[in-house]
Write a protein that holds these residues in place. Structure first.
Motif, PDB file in Angstrom:
ATOM      1  N   GLU A 266      57.440  27.708  58.413  1.00 24.78           N
ATOM      2  CA  GLU A 266      58.120  26.708  57.719  1.00 24.78           C
ATOM      3  C   GLU A 266      57.889  26.642  55.978  1.00 24.78           C
ATOM      4  N   ILE A 267      56.665  27.104  55.724  1.00 23.56           N
ATOM      5  CA  ILE A 267      56.476  27.308  54.289  1.00 23.56           C
ATOM      6  C   ILE A 267      57.145  28.571  53.897  1.00 23.56           C
ATOM      7  N   GLU A 268      57.417  29.741  54.705  1.00 25.60           N
ATOM      8  CA  GLU A 268      58.083  30.792  54.049  1.00 25.60           C
ATOM      9  C   GLU A 268      59.462  30.290  53.790  1.00 25.60           C
ATOM     10  N   LEU A 269      59.868  29.391  54.853  1.00 27.23           N
ATOM     11  CA  LEU A 269      61.423  29.046  54.734  1.00 27.23           C
ATOM     12  C   LEU A 269      61.426  28.115  53.546  1.00 27.23           C
ATOM     13  N   GLN A 270      60.598  27.377  53.283  1.00 27.42           N
ATOM     14  CA  GLN A 270      60.657  26.459  51.934  1.00 27.42           C
ATOM     15  C   GLN A 270      60.270  27.266  50.808  1.00 27.42           C
ATOM     16  N   MET A 271      59.587  28.296  51.061  1.00 28.22           N
ATOM     17  CA  MET A 271      59.380  29.002  49.755  1.00 28.22           C
ATOM     18  C   MET A 271      60.820  29.794  49.416  1.00 28.22           C
ATOM     19  N   ARG A 272      61.328  30.314  50.358  1.00 25.17           N
ATOM     20  CA  ARG A 272      62.664  30.958  50.315  1.00 25.17           C
ATOM     21  C   ARG A 272      63.563  29.957  49.711  1.00 25.17           C
ATOM     22  N   LYS A 273      63.619  28.642  50.236  1.00 24.93           N
ATOM     23  CA  LYS A 273      64.555  27.870  49.651  1.00 24.93           C
ATOM     24  C   LYS A 273      64.002  27.492  48.112  1.00 24.93           C
ATOM     25  N   LEU A 274      62.780  27.289  47.885  1.00 30.70           N
ATOM     26  CA  LEU A 274      62.412  27.140  46.550  1.00 30.70           C
ATOM     27  C   LEU A 274      62.807  28.366  45.473  1.00 30.70           C
ATOM     28  N   GLN A 275      62.539  29.569  46.179  1.00 27.15           N
ATOM     29  CA  GLN A 275      63.160  30.566  45.346  1.00 27.15           C
ATOM     30  C   GLN A 275      64.357  30.704  45.269  1.00 27.15           C
ATOM     31  N   LYS A 276      65.135  30.336  46.078  1.00 26.57           N
ATOM     32  CA  LYS A 276      66.675  30.080  45.914  1.00 26.57           C
ATOM     33  C   LYS A 276      66.878  28.906  44.793  1.00 26.57           C
ATOM     34  N   ILE A 277      66.175  27.913  44.942  1.00 26.97           N
ATOM     35  CA  ILE A 277      66.254  26.961  43.989  1.00 26.97           C
ATOM     36  C   ILE A 277      66.002  27.452  42.700  1.00 26.97           C
ATOM     37  N   HIS A 278      64.614  28.064  42.616  1.00 31.59           N
ATOM     38  CA  HIS A 278      64.200  28.585  41.331  1.00 31.59           C
ATOM     39  C   HIS A 278      65.208  29.589  40.884  1.00 31.59           C
ATOM     40  N   ASP A 279      65.845  30.504  41.579  1.00 38.96           N
ATOM     41  CA  ASP A 279      66.860  31.377  40.968  1.00 38.96           C
ATOM     42  C   ASP A 279      67.976  30.526  40.461  1.00 38.96           C
ATOM     43  N   SER A 280      68.474  29.418  41.330  1.00 38.10           N
ATOM     44  CA  SER A 280      69.686  28.848  40.679  1.00 38.10           C
ATOM     45  C   SER A 280      69.315  28.005  39.595  1.00 38.10           C
ATOM     46  N   ILE A 281      68.088  27.498  39.429  1.00 41.36           N
ATOM     47  CA  ILE A 281      67.679  26.696  38.193  1.00 41.36           C
ATOM     48  C   ILE A 281      67.836  27.812  37.262  1.00 41.36           C
ATOM     49  N   ASN A 282      67.185  28.999  37.326  1.00 38.25           N
ATOM     50  CA  ASN A 282      67.288  30.030  36.202  1.00 38.25           C
ATOM     51  C   ASN A 282      68.540  30.234  35.873  1.00 38.25           C
ATOM     52  N   GLN A 283      69.460  30.481  36.872  1.00 35.06           N
ATOM     53  CA  GLN A 283      70.977  30.582  36.807  1.00 35.06           C
ATOM     54  C   GLN A 283      71.628  29.611  35.843  1.00 35.06           C
ATOM     55  N   GLN A 284      71.193  28.298  36.492  1.00 34.70           N
ATOM     56  CA  GLN A 284      71.932  27.203  35.565  1.00 34.70           C
ATOM     57  C   GLN A 284      71.218  27.063  34.241  1.00 34.70           C
ATOM     58  N   LYS A 285      69.953  27.532  33.926  1.00 32.33           N
ATOM     59  CA  LYS A 285      69.268  27.314  32.912  1.00 32.33           C
ATOM     60  C   LYS A 285      70.045  28.524  31.646  1.00 32.33           C
ATOM     61  N   ALA A 286      70.463  29.884  32.373  1.00 31.58           N
ATOM     62  CA  ALA A 286      71.271  30.756  31.580  1.00 31.58           C
ATOM     63  C   ALA A 286      72.514  30.181  31.204  1.00 31.58           C
ATOM     64  N   LYS A 287      73.117  29.476  32.269  1.00 33.18           N
ATOM     65  CA  LYS A 287      74.431  29.026  32.219  1.00 33.18           C
ATOM     66  C   LYS A 287      74.381  27.896  31.091  1.00 33.18           C
ATOM     67  N   MET A 288      73.333  27.053  30.965  1.00 37.15           N
ATOM     68  CA  MET A 288      73.096  25.941  30.113  1.00 37.15           C
ATOM     69  C   MET A 288      72.927  26.566  28.505  1.00 37.15           C
ATOM     70  N   ALA A 289      72.061  27.648  28.583  1.00 34.61           N
ATOM     71  CA  ALA A 289      71.930  28.164  27.201  1.00 34.61           C
ATOM     72  C   ALA A 289      73.298  28.886  26.839  1.00 34.61           C
ATOM     73  N   CYS A 290      74.056  29.489  27.755  1.00 31.45           N
ATOM     74  CA  CYS A 290      75.194  30.054  27.243  1.00 31.45           C
ATOM     75  C   CYS A 290      76.224  28.819  26.786  1.00 31.45           C
ATOM     76  N   ASN A 291      76.206  27.943  27.719  1.00 31.98           N
ATOM     77  CA  ASN A 291      76.966  26.838  27.310  1.00 31.98           C
ATOM     78  C   ASN A 291      76.672  26.145  26.131  1.00 31.98           C
ATOM     79  N   ALA A 292      75.414  26.093  25.880  1.00 29.47           N
ATOM     80  CA  ALA A 292      74.841  25.589  24.495  1.00 29.47           C
ATOM     81  C   ALA A 292      75.127  26.133  23.386  1.00 29.47           C
ATOM     82  N   ARG A 293      75.079  27.642  23.378  1.00 30.05           N
ATOM     83  CA  ARG A 293      75.421  28.541  22.294  1.00 30.05           C
ATOM     84  C   ARG A 293      76.982  28.221  22.072  1.00 30.05           C
ATOM     85  N   ASP A 294      77.867  28.324  23.200  1.00 30.92           N
ATOM     86  CA  ASP A 294      79.127  28.055  23.353  1.00 30.92           C
ATOM     87  C   ASP A 294      79.657  26.673  22.469  1.00 30.92           C
ATOM     88  N   CYS A 295      78.775  25.555  23.136  1.00 31.85           N
ATOM     89  CA  CYS A 295      78.972  24.332  22.528  1.00 31.85           C
ATOM     90  C   CYS A 295      78.633  24.329  21.101  1.00 31.85           C
TER      91      CYS A 295
END
Length: 502
Positions: A266-295
């Motif tokens: 279960e922890i591994e599954l949760q870690m995978r989920k957390l990793q995916k969430i972390h990756d999505s958060i990083n992607q969203q942060k990158a997108k936010m930074a890019c959007n911030a620059r564009d904005c």
């Protein structure tokens, strides 16, 4: 008399009968008597109203019949009167028509003569015009030939210039095309060299990084294998010691181990989920930074556009205020002018209504001749009329002439106005002459009355009765108009006038 007697006897009988009646019968008897009288009165009123209605209907019928008779008789009288008036009008119109026809015949004869003379003049002018046209045609032909020659020479010159300029432009174009091709070839070679150098550097760096990573990986594997073996030995020893010491808890441990495996999964599954969430958060942060620059860039552009729009808005607002002030001033001027024009138009409307009323009043006062011939014949000679037409056809030289040309359509009105003004002047002159004659006649009448009456006051002045050698001492000055010498005048004696007035 018999009816009266019968009524009296009836009343007496009734009076005698009522004596032997009771009070109730008497009351009943009087009530029946009153009802009978009321019915008789109503019948009389109905007969009277019916009689009056019949009489009124007969009177209305007779009135309508008499009205129709009067209308027929009045129509016959009016027709006779109208027929006489129409006959008189027809006679007047026939006379005027004959006079107009005679005048028109004379005008037609004069116009036919003028037409013949004009035809002769036209033939002469036509011959001279044709000669002039032939000369102009010859001159125009020679001029066209010279222009054609000039045109052909200029055309050849332009063709030569165009061909030389075209050859120059073609040569310059070919030279520039060759230069551009050389430049493009050199740029392509330079670009290919740069590309090969960049690929070579990339491959070398890639191989170095790959070798370095493999060496580090091998070293880490050796260290980890030694550590794992040492840990496995220690673990086995601890396991044996643990199994010997804790056999009772082993089962519990196995259960906990199974639970731990499940929780680990279960922890591994949760870690995978957390990793995916972390990756999505990083992607969203990158997108936010890019959007911030564009904005930020867009906001900067929008701010610049906003400032430019504000500047443009202020300019437009100033222009709009100026335009409003200008339009307001124009509107005020327009309202002032419109009020003035409305007042002027009202004045002109009132003048026009007054003129129309005066025209209707004058129309009633016109004679039959003026109604048939409203415009008098011109008294000018042909030469004077031609001079006037030539002056009218000339272009105006001043403002007054322009105004006269604008009101040329009112010539008929001015003719009638001049005719009326001339008639008024003649009537004024006749009035002055008549007033003078009246004054002279009054003086003569006074002298005559002074002559037939005797008093101290009259004898103290010059007296027409004092006559010596058929001459009186009173001067007799009578102004006689030379135009009226041959006119027949009616003379009335002063004594007759005085006798009738007194």
């Amino acid at each position: 008399m018999a009816k009266k007697r019968a009524g009296k006897s009836g009343k007496k009988g009734k009076g005698k009968n009522t004596k032997h009646m009771t009070e109730e019968e008497r009351v009943h008897f009087y009530e029946t008597q009153l009802l009978a009288e009321e019915e008789n009165r109503k019948k009389k009123e109905e007969l009277l109203t019916q009689f009056l209605k019949d009489k009124l209907a007969k009177e209305e019928k007779a009135n309508e019949f008499n009205k129709l008779k009067l209308q027929n008789q009045w129509r016959a009288i009016m027709r006779e009167a109208k027929a006489t008036e129409l006959c008189k009008d027809i006679e007047i119109l026939s006379q005027t028509f004959e006079r107009i026809v005679d005048r028109k015949d004379a005008i037609i004869k004069s116009l036919s003569q003028d037409l013949a003379e004009a035809e002769e003049q036209y033939q002469l002018a036509l011959r001279s015009h044709l000669q002039n046209i032939d000369q102009l045609v010859d001159n125009q032909g020679s001029r066209i030939a010279s222009l054609h020659r000039e045109y052909s020479e200029e055309l050849e010159q332009l063709k030569h210039e165009y061909s030389t300029e075209r050859e120059k432009m073609i040569k310059s174009h070919q030279f520039e095309c060759n230069d551009l091709q050389d430049i493009m070839f050199a740029m392509e070679q330079e670009f290919n060299e740069l590309k090969t150098e960049a690929l070579h550097d990339f491959q070398s760096q890639k191989d170095e990084i790959k070798n370095k990573n493999l060496e580090e990986k091998h070293a880490l594997r050796m260290q980890l294998e030694g550590a794992v073996e040492e840990l496995w030995r220690q673990f086995q020893e601890a396991l044996k010691q643990y199994n010997s010491t804790t056999e009772d808890r082993k089962k519990h441990f196995e259960e906990l181990k199974a639970k731990d495996m499940k929780s680990a999964q279960e922890i591994e599954l949760q870690m995978r989920k957390l990793q995916k969430i972390h990756d999505s958060i990083n992607q969203q942060k990158a997108k936010m930074a890019c959007n911030a620059r564009d904005c930020e860039e867009r906001n900067k552009m929008l701010k610049d556009e906003k400032e430019s729009i504000l500047v443009h808005f202020s300019q437009l607002k100033g222009q709009m205020n100026k335009f409003r002030e200008n339009q307001r001033s124009k509107l005020t001027a327009l309202t002032v002018l419109s009020s003035k024009t409305i007042k002027e138009l009202k004045d002109k409307h009132q003048k026009g209504e007054c003129i129309l009323k005066l025209a209707e009043m004058c129309r009633k006062l016109e004679t039959e001749e003026e109604k048939v011939l409203p415009f008098y014949a011109s008294t000018l000679t042909e030469q004077e009329e031609k001079e006037i037409e030539a002056m009218v056809q000339q272009e105006p030289e001043n403002d007054l002439a322009n105004v006269m040309h604008e009101f040329e359509d009112l010539s008929s009105f001015w003719k009638r106005y001049n005719k009326v003004s001339l008639d008024k002047m003649s009537l004024d002159q006749a009035r002055v002459q008549l007033t003078q004659e009246n004054q002279q006649l009054r003086t003569l009448l006074k002298q005559y009355l002074d002559g037939i009456s005797v008093s101290d006051e009259i004898l103290s002045h010059n007296n027409p009765l004092f006559i010596v050698n058929n001459r009186s001492n009173l001067p007799m000055r009578i102004h006689v108009d030379p135009r009226q010498r041959h006119q027949v005048k009616t003379v009335v004696e002063a004594a007759h006038i005085v006798h009738n007035t007194i």
